[in-house]
Design a protein around this motif. Structure first.
Motif, PDB file in Angstrom:
ATOM      1  N   LEU A 172       0.795  -1.223   0.000  1.00 52.95           N
ATOM      2  CA  LEU A 172       0.000   0.000   0.000  1.00 52.95           C
ATOM      3  C   LEU A 172       0.830   1.277   0.000  1.00 52.95           C
ATOM      4  CD1 LEU A 172      -2.994   0.952   0.198  1.00 52.95           C
ATOM      5  CD2 LEU A 172      -2.626   1.130   2.662  1.00 52.95           C
ATOM      6  N   PHE A 173       1.974   1.279   0.667  1.00 53.19           N
ATOM      7  CA  PHE A 173       2.708   2.540   0.806  1.00 53.19           C
ATOM      8  C   PHE A 173       4.213   2.293   0.822  1.00 53.19           C
ATOM      9  CE2 PHE A 173       1.515   0.973   5.018  1.00 53.19           C
ATOM     10  CZ  PHE A 173       2.748   0.914   5.674  1.00 53.19           C
ATOM     11  N   PRO A 174       5.001   3.294   0.392  1.00 54.08           N
ATOM     12  CA  PRO A 174       6.459   3.177   0.504  1.00 54.08           C
ATOM     13  C   PRO A 174       6.901   3.321   1.957  1.00 54.08           C
ATOM     14  CG  PRO A 174       5.857   5.340  -0.338  1.00 54.08           C
ATOM     15  CD  PRO A 174       4.584   4.543  -0.257  1.00 54.08           C
ATOM     16  N   ASP A 175       8.122   2.926   2.231  1.00 52.62           N
ATOM     17  CA  ASP A 175       8.630   2.963   3.599  1.00 52.62           C
ATOM     18  C   ASP A 175       8.540   4.354   4.216  1.00 52.62           C
ATOM     19  OD1 ASP A 175       9.183   0.300   3.357  1.00 52.62           O
ATOM     20  OD2 ASP A 175      11.340   0.558   2.989  1.00 52.62           O
ATOM     21  N   ALA A 176       8.702   5.388   3.389  1.00 60.03           N
ATOM     22  CA  ALA A 176       8.706   6.757   3.916  1.00 60.03           C
ATOM     23  C   ALA A 176       7.360   7.162   4.506  1.00 60.03           C
ATOM     24  CB  ALA A 176       9.089   7.736   2.803  1.00 60.03           C
ATOM     25  N   TRP A 177       6.304   6.457   4.166  1.00 60.18           N
ATOM     26  CA  TRP A 177       4.967   6.808   4.669  1.00 60.18           C
ATOM     27  C   TRP A 177       4.561   5.989   5.886  1.00 60.18           C
ATOM     28  CZ3 TRP A 177       1.583   6.992  -0.432  1.00 60.18           C
ATOM     29  CH2 TRP A 177       2.131   7.951  -1.305  1.00 60.18           C
ATOM     30  N   GLU A 178       5.456   5.142   6.396  1.00 64.13           N
ATOM     31  CA  GLU A 178       5.076   4.219   7.467  1.00 64.13           C
ATOM     32  C   GLU A 178       4.610   4.943   8.720  1.00 64.13           C
ATOM     33  OE1 GLU A 178       6.764   0.245   9.798  1.00 64.13           O
ATOM     34  OE2 GLU A 178       8.129   1.474   8.580  1.00 64.13           O
ATOM     35  N   ASN A 179       5.288   6.010   9.101  1.00 67.20           N
ATOM     36  CA  ASN A 179       4.874   6.739  10.301  1.00 67.20           C
ATOM     37  C   ASN A 179       3.477   7.315  10.154  1.00 67.20           C
ATOM     38  OD1 ASN A 179       7.242   6.167  11.635  1.00 67.20           O
ATOM     39  ND2 ASN A 179       8.239   8.117  11.104  1.00 67.20           N
ATOM     40  N   GLN A 180       3.149   7.789   8.957  1.00 75.71           N
ATOM     41  CA  GLN A 180       1.810   8.326   8.735  1.00 75.71           C
ATOM     42  C   GLN A 180       0.748   7.233   8.824  1.00 75.71           C
ATOM     43  OE1 GLN A 180       1.536  11.175   5.371  1.00 75.71           O
ATOM     44  NE2 GLN A 180       3.767  10.985   5.258  1.00 75.71           N
ATOM     45  N   PHE A 181       1.083   6.054   8.307  1.00 76.29           N
ATOM     46  CA  PHE A 181       0.141   4.944   8.407  1.00 76.29           C
ATOM     47  C   PHE A 181      -0.079   4.581   9.874  1.00 76.29           C
ATOM     48  CE2 PHE A 181      -1.022   0.481   8.657  1.00 76.29           C
ATOM     49  CZ  PHE A 181      -2.020   0.383   7.695  1.00 76.29           C
ATOM     50  N   ASP A 182       0.992   4.471  10.636  1.00 74.56           N
ATOM     51  CA  ASP A 182       0.862   4.137  12.057  1.00 74.56           C
ATOM     52  C   ASP A 182       0.109   5.230  12.802  1.00 74.56           C
ATOM     53  OD1 ASP A 182       2.296   1.837  11.545  1.00 74.56           O
ATOM     54  OD2 ASP A 182       4.214   2.652  12.267  1.00 74.56           O
ATOM     55  N   GLY A 183       0.380   6.488  12.450  1.00 79.87           N
ATOM     56  CA  GLY A 183      -0.260   7.606  13.141  1.00 79.87           C
ATOM     57  C   GLY A 183      -1.744   7.740  12.857  1.00 79.87           C
ATOM     58  N   PHE A 184      -2.222   7.058  11.830  1.00 80.96           N
ATOM     59  CA  PHE A 184      -3.656   7.086  11.555  1.00 80.96           C
ATOM     60  C   PHE A 184      -4.455   6.344  12.623  1.00 80.96           C
ATOM     61  CE2 PHE A 184      -7.568   6.084   9.176  1.00 80.96           C
ATOM     62  CZ  PHE A 184      -7.802   7.306   8.555  1.00 80.96           C
ATOM     63  N   HIS A 185      -3.822   5.386  13.303  1.00 82.72           N
ATOM     64  CA  HIS A 185      -4.457   4.639  14.404  1.00 82.72           C
ATOM     65  C   HIS A 185      -5.802   4.048  13.966  1.00 82.72           C
ATOM     66  CE1 HIS A 185      -1.408   5.903  17.206  1.00 82.72           C
ATOM     67  NE2 HIS A 185      -1.664   7.168  17.006  1.00 82.72           N
ATOM     68  N   VAL A 186      -5.778   3.385  12.819  1.00 84.52           N
ATOM     69  CA  VAL A 186      -7.039   2.874  12.273  1.00 84.52           C
ATOM     70  C   VAL A 186      -7.604   1.745  13.126  1.00 84.52           C
ATOM     71  CG1 VAL A 186      -5.957   1.206  10.698  1.00 84.52           C
ATOM     72  CG2 VAL A 186      -8.179   2.175  10.130  1.00 84.52           C
ATOM     73  N   GLY A 187      -6.759   0.990  13.818  1.00 84.63           N
ATOM     74  CA  GLY A 187      -7.276  -0.066  14.684  1.00 84.63           C
ATOM     75  C   GLY A 187      -8.142   0.489  15.795  1.00 84.63           C
ATOM     76  N   ARG A 188      -7.648   1.529  16.454  1.00 78.87           N
ATOM     77  CA  ARG A 188      -8.439   2.160  17.522  1.00 78.87           C
ATOM     78  C   ARG A 188      -9.717   2.770  16.954  1.00 78.87           C
ATOM     79  NH1 ARG A 188      -5.064   6.464  20.034  1.00 78.87           N
ATOM     80  NH2 ARG A 188      -6.163   7.912  18.669  1.00 78.87           N
ATOM     81  N   TYR A 189      -9.626   3.323  15.782  1.00 79.09           N
ATOM     82  CA  TYR A 189     -10.767   3.948  15.112  1.00 79.09           C
ATOM     83  C   TYR A 189     -11.886   2.922  14.904  1.00 79.09           C
ATOM     84  CZ  TYR A 189     -12.785   7.247  11.593  1.00 79.09           C
ATOM     85  OH  TYR A 189     -13.568   8.125  10.893  1.00 79.09           O
ATOM     86  N   MET A 190     -11.558   1.802  14.285  1.00 78.35           N
ATOM     87  CA  MET A 190     -12.591   0.835  13.922  1.00 78.35           C
ATOM     88  C   MET A 190     -13.137   0.079  15.134  1.00 78.35           C
ATOM     89  SD  MET A 190     -13.221   1.152  10.693  1.00 78.35           S
ATOM     90  CE  MET A 190     -13.185   2.878  11.191  1.00 78.35           C
ATOM     91  N   VAL A 191     -12.308  -0.194  16.129  1.00 71.19           N
ATOM     92  CA  VAL A 191     -12.817  -0.863  17.327  1.00 71.19           C
ATOM     93  C   VAL A 191     -13.769   0.062  18.079  1.00 71.19           C
ATOM     94  CG1 VAL A 191     -12.193  -1.911  19.537  1.00 71.19           C
ATOM     95  CG2 VAL A 191     -10.816  -2.381  17.511  1.00 71.19           C
ATOM     96  N   ALA A 192     -13.468   1.356  18.109  1.00 71.45           N
ATOM     97  CA  ALA A 192     -14.371   2.316  18.758  1.00 71.45           C
ATOM     98  C   ALA A 192     -15.698   2.424  18.019  1.00 71.45           C
ATOM     99  CB  ALA A 192     -13.709   3.693  18.842  1.00 71.45           C
ATOM    100  N   CYS A 193     -15.663   2.314  16.697  1.00 70.16           N
ATOM    101  CA  CYS A 193     -16.876   2.484  15.888  1.00 70.16           C
ATOM    102  C   CYS A 193     -17.725   1.224  15.799  1.00 70.16           C
ATOM    103  CB  CYS A 193     -16.502   2.935  14.475  1.00 70.16           C
ATOM    104  SG  CYS A 193     -15.932   4.646  14.349  1.00 70.16           S
ATOM    105  N   HIS A 194     -17.130   0.067  16.048  1.00 72.16           N
ATOM    106  CA  HIS A 194     -17.860  -1.200  15.885  1.00 72.16           C
ATOM    107  C   HIS A 194     -17.664  -2.095  17.109  1.00 72.16           C
ATOM    108  CE1 HIS A 194     -18.794  -0.406  11.649  1.00 72.16           C
ATOM    109  NE2 HIS A 194     -17.546  -0.041  11.477  1.00 72.16           N
ATOM    110  N   PRO A 195     -18.102  -1.681  18.288  1.00 73.46           N
ATOM    111  CA  PRO A 195     -17.892  -2.514  19.484  1.00 73.46           C
ATOM    112  C   PRO A 195     -18.717  -3.791  19.481  1.00 73.46           C
ATOM    113  CG  PRO A 195     -19.280  -0.638  20.016  1.00 73.46           C
ATOM    114  CD  PRO A 195     -18.786  -0.415  18.611  1.00 73.46           C
ATOM    115  N   ASP A 196     -19.717  -3.912  18.599  1.00 68.97           N
ATOM    116  CA  ASP A 196     -20.545  -5.125  18.577  1.00 68.97           C
ATOM    117  C   ASP A 196     -20.053  -6.166  17.586  1.00 68.97           C
ATOM    118  OD1 ASP A 196     -21.261  -3.696  16.274  1.00 68.97           O
ATOM    119  OD2 ASP A 196     -23.316  -4.443  16.300  1.00 68.97           O
ATOM    120  N   ALA A 197     -18.888  -5.933  16.940  1.00 68.00           N
ATOM    121  CA  ALA A 197     -18.385  -6.911  15.978  1.00 68.00           C
ATOM    122  C   ALA A 197     -18.120  -8.239  16.683  1.00 68.00           C
ATOM    123  CB  ALA A 197     -17.098  -6.393  15.332  1.00 68.00           C
TER     124      ALA A 197
END
Length: 460
Positions: A172-197
């Protein structure tokens, strides 16, 4: 794959999610007449296997859509526009509503809760601790509902899996974008939005789609090579990863190869394959429709950028109804392991609720990303900027007016959802409305707490 049946009226949400959506359904319960009917709990769907390796898209057996209850095509739901316009009061939930939100209880019911069916090992029970405030500062005056911190075990596992998918499966992304990907915190985002999964794999369906959508936005529209020039052609070709091309045998291989041509198309193709494994045909078609709406919104914004046109406030809000988060809450039933039948999803009252939710959550993004966008090259349009320009206000006044617009949208969303819940207390409708309310609250939580990406202007 077994039919999930209708969602149980007695909610099978994990305990941590029980309080979500009460501000919407509490109003509905106060306005509903009689007791809400009960219903049997239904097991969630099994964990999803990996996607099939089919060049042009998955060819997997699909379950027939679950028919909705008869006699509802002419459902008449009182609109909030005909009711008092003051924000609805939120009374304490009645015993019936508390039963709805807390789930089944008694001997033999533990296995009916998705929390009891999670694929990950259960976390040992611990003594309750005082709740710590969420990170970040909410926008002052913004109407929102605080949520509990998302399950850290799930957050860690979703974060691990999504990065492995991004790096190993779709490049999905080059190595230079890794910090931005990590900083998106998508795991926390989706778990907060879908607690009934019910399982991690249900969460991953939403997480892959979210990451794919953001990759396309960044690479086609925004600051990682995006441009309004030629955007329509790029979007159309990417959309065929979601809505497959049906063409001749001579040209199909070229199309299939094109789905691997860049990161957004690779991500769209893979995320959609996983989604098709988990969704019904009607849920998949619903998602394609909402993604077409999103792409239309991208095109309108790009056209205004090319012509240097600053839209009227109402025009900007019209664009934001399409260029918004709607594809995310629209899959809340798929992620929850059940289905809102197509005829109920298509009801005008339900469509209005979903649209208001998408509009409100998108203005949240405008408000929290305001300083980030001001610091980016060029002039980035968002609601505060458009209000200040078109209504001749200061930057601060434009921002504060945008907060008011958000709050009006939120009150309208809650009033319309409560009216629909009272008029149509069908189990799957109630669960879906609660799920959308949960997504709205989780979306705000992520914006507030993502201090890596966002900071507030100094207007107070």
């Amino acid at each position: 794959m077994p039919e999930p049946g209708p969602s149980p009226l007695q909610s099978s949400l994990p305990g941590a999610a029980a309080q979500f959506g009460a501000h919407v359904l509490g109003s509905a319960q106060a306005r509903a007449s009689g007791s809400l009917p009960g219903g049997p709990a239904v097991p969630g769907r099994p964990a999803m296997p990996g996607p099939p390796s089919v060049p042009g898209g998955p060819a997997v057996p699909r379950r027939p859509a679950v028919p909705g209850p008869a006699g509802l095509p002419g459902l008449s739901v009182p609109s909030a526009s005909t009711a008092p316009t003051a924000p609805p009061a939120h009374p304490a939930p009645s015993p019936a509503l508390q039963r709805l939100l807390s789930g089944p209880s008694g001997l033999g019911t533990q296995g009916l809760h998705p929390a009891a069916r999670r694929e990950e090992p259960p976390v040992p029970a611990a003594a309750p601790e005082p709740r710590t405030p969420a990170a970040g500062t909410p926008v002052p005056g913004l109407y929102h509902h605080p949520v509990p911190e998302p399950d850290p075990v799930r957050v860690e596992e979703v974060s691990r899996r999504i990065k492995a998918w991004a790096v190993e499966e779709v490049d999905l992304f080059p190595d230079a974008w890794e910090n931005q990907f990590d900083g998106f915190h998508v795991g926390r985002y989706m778990v907060a939005c879908h607690p009934d999964a019910p399982t991690i794999e249900h969460l991953m369906v939403a997480t892959r789609l979210m990451v794919a959508e953001n990759a396309l936005d960044d690479c086609y529209c925004e600051d990682h090579g995006g441009s309004p020039i030629g955007l329509g052609g790029r979007l159309l070709l990417a959309h065929t990863a979601l809505d497959p091309l049906h063409t001749t045998k001579e040209y199909e291989p070229q199309w299939a190869e094109s789905l691997h041509a860049d990161a957004p198309r690779r991500a769209y193709r893979s995320a959609m394959e996983y989604f098709l494994r988990q969704s019904t045909p009607s849920q998949a078609d619903r998602y394609r429709h909402d993604m077409a709406r999103l792409h239309l919104g991208y095109l309108a914004e790009a056209a205004w950028a090319q012509t240097e046109y600053v839209p009227e406030v109402w025009e900007y809000l019209a664009m934001r109804q399409f260029n918004n988060f709607r594809p995310c809450p629209t899959i809340t039933d798929t992620v929850g392991g059940y289905e809102l039948p197509a005829d109920l999803h298509a009801q005008p009252a339900m469509q209005r609720v979903i649209a208001l939710a998408g509009n409100a959550t998108t203005i949240v993004n405008d408000l929290y990303s305001y300083t980030k966008e001001l610091a980016a090259p060029g002039r980035h349009m968002n609601l505060p900027v458009v209000i200040a320009d078109r209504e001749g206000t200061s930057d601060k006044e434009g921002y504060l007016k945008a907060v008011e617009v958000h709050n009006d949208l939120m009150h309208a969303f809650e009033a319309e959802a409560a009216a629909l819940a009272a008029a149509c207390p069908v189990p799957s409708v109630l669960r879906f409305l609660r799920g959308v309310a949960v997504w709205v609250d989780g979306n705000h939580y992520w914006h507030q707490t993502n201090t890596y990406r966002y900071s507030l202007p100094d207007f107070w």
